[in-house]
Design a protein around this motif. Structure first.
Motif, PDB file in Angstrom:
ATOM      1  N   GLY A   1       0.810  -1.208   0.000  1.00 53.38           N
ATOM      2  CA  GLY A   1       0.000   0.000   0.000  1.00 53.38           C
ATOM      3  C   GLY A   1       0.842   1.255   0.000  1.00 53.38           C
ATOM      4  O   GLY A   1       0.482   2.263  -0.624  1.00 53.38           O
ATOM      5  N   ALA A   2       1.984   1.208   0.693  1.00 56.75           N
ATOM      6  CA  ALA A   2       2.891   2.357   0.734  1.00 56.75           C
ATOM      7  C   ALA A   2       3.508   2.608  -0.637  1.00 56.75           C
ATOM      8  O   ALA A   2       3.654   3.751  -1.068  1.00 56.75           O
ATOM      9  CB  ALA A   2       3.979   2.135   1.780  1.00 56.75           C
ATOM     10  N   VAL A   3       3.868   1.529  -1.322  1.00 57.74           N
ATOM     11  CA  VAL A   3       4.436   1.658  -2.673  1.00 57.74           C
ATOM     12  C   VAL A   3       3.402   2.255  -3.622  1.00 57.74           C
ATOM     13  O   VAL A   3       3.697   3.178  -4.388  1.00 57.74           O
ATOM     14  CB  VAL A   3       4.909   0.290  -3.193  1.00 57.74           C
ATOM     15  N   ALA A   4       2.173   1.750  -3.552  1.00 60.42           N
ATOM     16  CA  ALA A   4       1.110   2.292  -4.399  1.00 60.42           C
ATOM     17  C   ALA A   4       0.795   3.731  -4.010  1.00 60.42           C
ATOM     18  O   ALA A   4       0.430   4.553  -4.862  1.00 60.42           O
ATOM     19  CB  ALA A   4      -0.140   1.428  -4.274  1.00 60.42           C
ATOM     20  N   GLY A   5       0.960   4.058  -2.722  1.00 62.58           N
ATOM     21  CA  GLY A   5       0.725   5.421  -2.264  1.00 62.58           C
ATOM     22  C   GLY A   5       1.705   6.413  -2.853  1.00 62.58           C
ATOM     23  O   GLY A   5       1.345   7.567  -3.115  1.00 62.58           O
ATOM     24  N   ILE A   6       2.937   5.993  -3.072  1.00 66.07           N
ATOM     25  CA  ILE A   6       3.917   6.868  -3.729  1.00 66.07           C
ATOM     26  C   ILE A   6       3.426   7.230  -5.131  1.00 66.07           C
ATOM     27  O   ILE A   6       3.496   8.386  -5.555  1.00 66.07           O
ATOM     28  CB  ILE A   6       5.294   6.183  -3.794  1.00 66.07           C
ATOM     29  N   GLY A   7       2.902   6.225  -5.834  1.00 59.87           N
ATOM     30  CA  GLY A   7       2.344   6.486  -7.161  1.00 59.87           C
ATOM     31  C   GLY A   7       1.192   7.462  -7.100  1.00 59.87           C
ATOM     32  O   GLY A   7       1.056   8.351  -7.960  1.00 59.87           O
TER      33      GLY A   7
END
Length: 311
Positions: free
Chosen positions: A16-22
């Protein structure tokens, strides 16, 4: 969200954190060029003049600091959101999905996860927004005439006068503002369920399209409820504007509390003062948040994140 189900593990998931960067980078890409002055004819003229004379990339001058800030904030916000959703599912806050009967997080669960994620993101969001407010209030055209020459100089001056914790001044306003992410993620989920019910009809749409529309409409709900707290937060963080930021803590004086700031806005402007700026926010909210949700949910599916919703 994609994946074969919620894993029976208490490990923190970073997807979720990785997708949040996007999501954060998408907000800057879509929203930075729009600005907040799009209501005026002069702003439209300036918009097209910049493109004509300097090219479209000129719209993104100065985009690096907000890109870093939004990426950090959304990484924590949406990364924690995903983990809170999984935590609530593992602890029984579920309901059967119509037709399939597969357990999914309840609507209340989505709202609670949004509230918890909003509060969690305050840790990073408060100093970033504090610095942004201070910099945006400077009207001098020349950098040499400004008190704060940039983000680093702003941090240096705040820390010198108030100490490191001074960067978190306005924290209570930030918490009150970010509690409203419960409304955003609650409305997003509600809209997604409505669009999912259209499957098999002439109004059926793809998951990505539903993500886009739900994210845009959900942002309207968010800003309607969050605007009063946002105005209080920004007023707190702007202190002592319009006076110049002092060079010592003694000269800074007593910083107004959340409730003192709210009373000040009410006495000066009444109820409309709490909703000042709502129009421009609505104009930017749909394209920015619709695109951000589209990217975030899409990345979760690509990365194989655990499902918290089943249509």
């Amino acid at each position: 969200m994609a994946g074969d189900g919620v894993l029976d593990t208490n490990h923190i998931r970073i997807v979720g954190a990785v997708a949040g960067i996007g999501s954060g980078l998408t907000k800057v890409t879509v929203g930075h060029g729009l600005g907040v002055k799009i209501l005026t004819k002069g702003a439209f003229d300036a918009f097209f003049t910049i493109i004509r004379k300097e090219g479209p990339l000129a719209l993104y001058k100065g985009a690096t600091p907000p890109a870093v800030g939004w990426a950090a904030i959304d990484s924590l916000l949406l990364g924690s959101l995903h983990n809170y959703r999984l935590f609530l599912i593992r602890n029984g806050m579920t309901e059967p999905t119509p037709v399939s009967g597969i357990p999914r997080l309840t609507m209340v669960g989505h709202g609670l996860a949004g509230i918890a994620a909003g509060i969690t993101s305050t840790i990073i969001a408060t100093p970033i927004e504090h610095i942004k407010v201070k910099l945006q209030l400077q009207s001098q055209r020349s950098i040499s005439d400004r008190q704060f020459k940039g983000p680093i100089d702003c941090i240096r001056q705040i820390v010198r006068v108030q100490g490191p914790l001074g960067l978190w001044y306005g924290f209570t306003g930030s918490v009150a503002f970010r509690l409203n992410f419960g409304f955003m993620f609650l409305s997003f989920e509600g809209l997604m369920r409505v669009f999912s019910s259209l499957k098999g009809t002439s109004f059926e749409m793809s998951t990505g399209t539903a993500n886009f529309i739900s994210g845009g409409l959900g942002s309207f709900v968010f800003w309607f409820f969050a605007m009063p707290a946002d105005n209080i937060k920004n007023r707190m963080m702007s202190y002592p504007h319009p006076l110049q930021y002092p060079q010592s803590s003694a000269a800074l004086g007593h910083r107004p509390s959340f409730w003192a700031t709210a009373r000040s806005i009410n006495s000066q402007h009444g109820l409309p003062g709490f909703f000042r700026g709502l129009g421009p926010c609505f104009l930017r909210a749909f394209p920015v948040n619709a695109s951000a949700f589209f990217v975030y949910e899409g990345l979760l599916r690509v990365l194989g994140a655990e499902k918290t919703r089943h249509s």
